[in-house]
Design an enzyme around this catalytic site. Structure first.
Site, PDB file in Angstrom:
ATOM      1  N   GLU A   1       0.828  -1.207   0.000  1.00  0.00           N
ATOM      2  CA  GLU A   1       0.000   0.000   0.000  1.00  0.00           C
ATOM      3  C   GLU A   1       0.863   1.259   0.000  1.00  0.00           C
ATOM      4  OE1 GLU A   1      -2.695  -0.052   3.330  1.00  0.00           O
ATOM      5  OE2 GLU A   1      -3.512  -2.010   2.808  1.00  0.00           O
TER       6      GLU A   1
ATOM      7  N   GLU B   1      -8.822   1.692  -4.140  1.00  0.00           N
ATOM      8  CA  GLU B   1      -9.874   1.479  -3.139  1.00  0.00           C
ATOM      9  C   GLU B   1     -10.544   2.797  -2.769  1.00  0.00           C
ATOM     10  OE1 GLU B   1      -8.733  -1.037   0.101  1.00  0.00           O
ATOM     11  OE2 GLU B   1     -10.548  -0.604   1.255  1.00  0.00           O
TER      12      GLU B   1
HETATM   13  O1  KIV Z   1      -6.857  -6.647   2.696  1.00  0.00           O
HETATM   14  C1  KIV Z   1      -7.708  -6.690   1.801  1.00  0.00           C
HETATM   15  O2  KIV Z   1      -8.648  -7.480   1.817  1.00  0.00           O
HETATM   16  C2  KIV Z   1      -7.556  -5.769   0.697  1.00  0.00           C
HETATM   17  C3  KIV Z   1      -8.721  -5.586  -0.216  1.00  0.00           C
HETATM   18  C4  KIV Z   1      -9.781  -4.829   0.472  1.00  0.00           C
HETATM   19  C5  KIV Z   1      -8.334  -4.934  -1.502  1.00  0.00           C
HETATM   20  O3  KIV Z   1      -6.542  -5.162   0.543  1.00  0.00           O
END
Ligand code: KIV
Length: 264
Positions: free
Chosen positions: A114, A181
């Site tokens: 991320e 997201e």
């Molecule tokens: O951790 C997760 O499930 C994710 C999704 C929401 C994309 O990163």
């Protein structure tokens, strides 16, 4: 299901065939999802919330993700499996090297991290060493405390332009997939059109190259806050396998996500 690879996903983008993805954490659901045609299985650090019962994803460890990646791979030998790098496991490039090793050895095809600019050297270093990378921009849950809650990102022109630039920089650094997201539909569409790599959305409208949902949201068994972008497919179908089949059909036909699941 034929073996899914980065080349298959790339071709799907080129052909406008929408990519379906779900989080998965165990062999039984992984097998069911793959049997129903879900191409990408994500061992998300969301497991901290939906499996471990925490309030956010921060307590999840690399060992947790490795364990569940091994389970998912055992159930779905041909699916494309992405393993999340958890909070603070890639704060430096050296740390990322150590963190990806057990995840790839557990059967992941790709790791997801991320963030934007600070990750560019890490993304380049990983891909140069044979580790495929998926970026993740927008509402990145590991930064929830920085954001002050789970809020839509990229609403101002300045934020939107910065996110587009970061998406392009991640692709240039070697990322082969990008998750967006909880961002406005128009911005998601701009980024999807600007990138040659597939873009998978969650709360980013129907214009991205594919969709991902947390499986517990799809089955309506998440407790507490239910995000606007999720949909309980089990309520509609009454049976788990049919719910997954409906999700795949609705993503492929672009009837999910609808306007009510998206942000303007
Ligand atoms: O951790 C997760 O499930 C994710 C999704 C929401 C994309 O990163």
């Amino acid at each position: 299901m034929a073996k899914i690879t980065t080349a298959v996903l790339q071709k799907m983008k080129q052909q406008g065939d929408k990519i379906t993805s779900l989080t998965a954490y165990d062999a039984s659901f992984a097998k069911l999802f793959a049997d129903e045609g879900v191409e990408v299985l994500l061992i998300g650090d969301s497991l901290g919330m939906v499996l471990q019962g925490h309030g956010d994803t921060l307590p999840v460890t690399v060992q947790d993700i490795a364990y569940h990646t091994r389970c998912v791979r055992a159930g779905a030998p041909d699916a494309f499996v992405i393993a999340d790098l958890p909070f603070m496991s890639y704060a430096s490039t050296e740390q990322a090297f150590a963190s990806v090793t057990p995840l790839m050895q557990a059967g992941a095809n790709m790791v997801k991290l991320e963030g934007g600019d600070f990750l560019l050297p890490t993304v380049q270093a990983l891909t140069e060493r044979g580790v495929p990378v998926c970026g993740h921009l927008g509402l990145t849950p590991q930064s929830v405390h920085l954001f002050g809650g789970y809020k839509v990102q990229g609403r101002s022109n300045k934020q939107a332009d910065a996110m587009l630039r970061q998406a392009q920089a991640l692709q240039a650094a070697g990322a082969q997939l990008l998750v967006l997201e909880c961002i406005p539909v128009e911005l998601a569409n701009r980024i999807t059109a600007a990138l040659s790599i597939p873009v998978i959305g969650i709360g980013a409208g129907a214009g991205t190259d594919g969709q991902v949902l947390v499986m517990h949201d799809l089955l309506g068994i998440s407790s507490g806050y239910i995000p606007k972008f999720s949909k309980n497919f089990l309520q509609q179908t009454g049976e788990i396998r049919s719910a997954i089949r409906q999700y795949v059909a609705d993503v492929k036909s672009q009837s999910f996500p609808a306007a009510e699941h998206s942000f303007q």
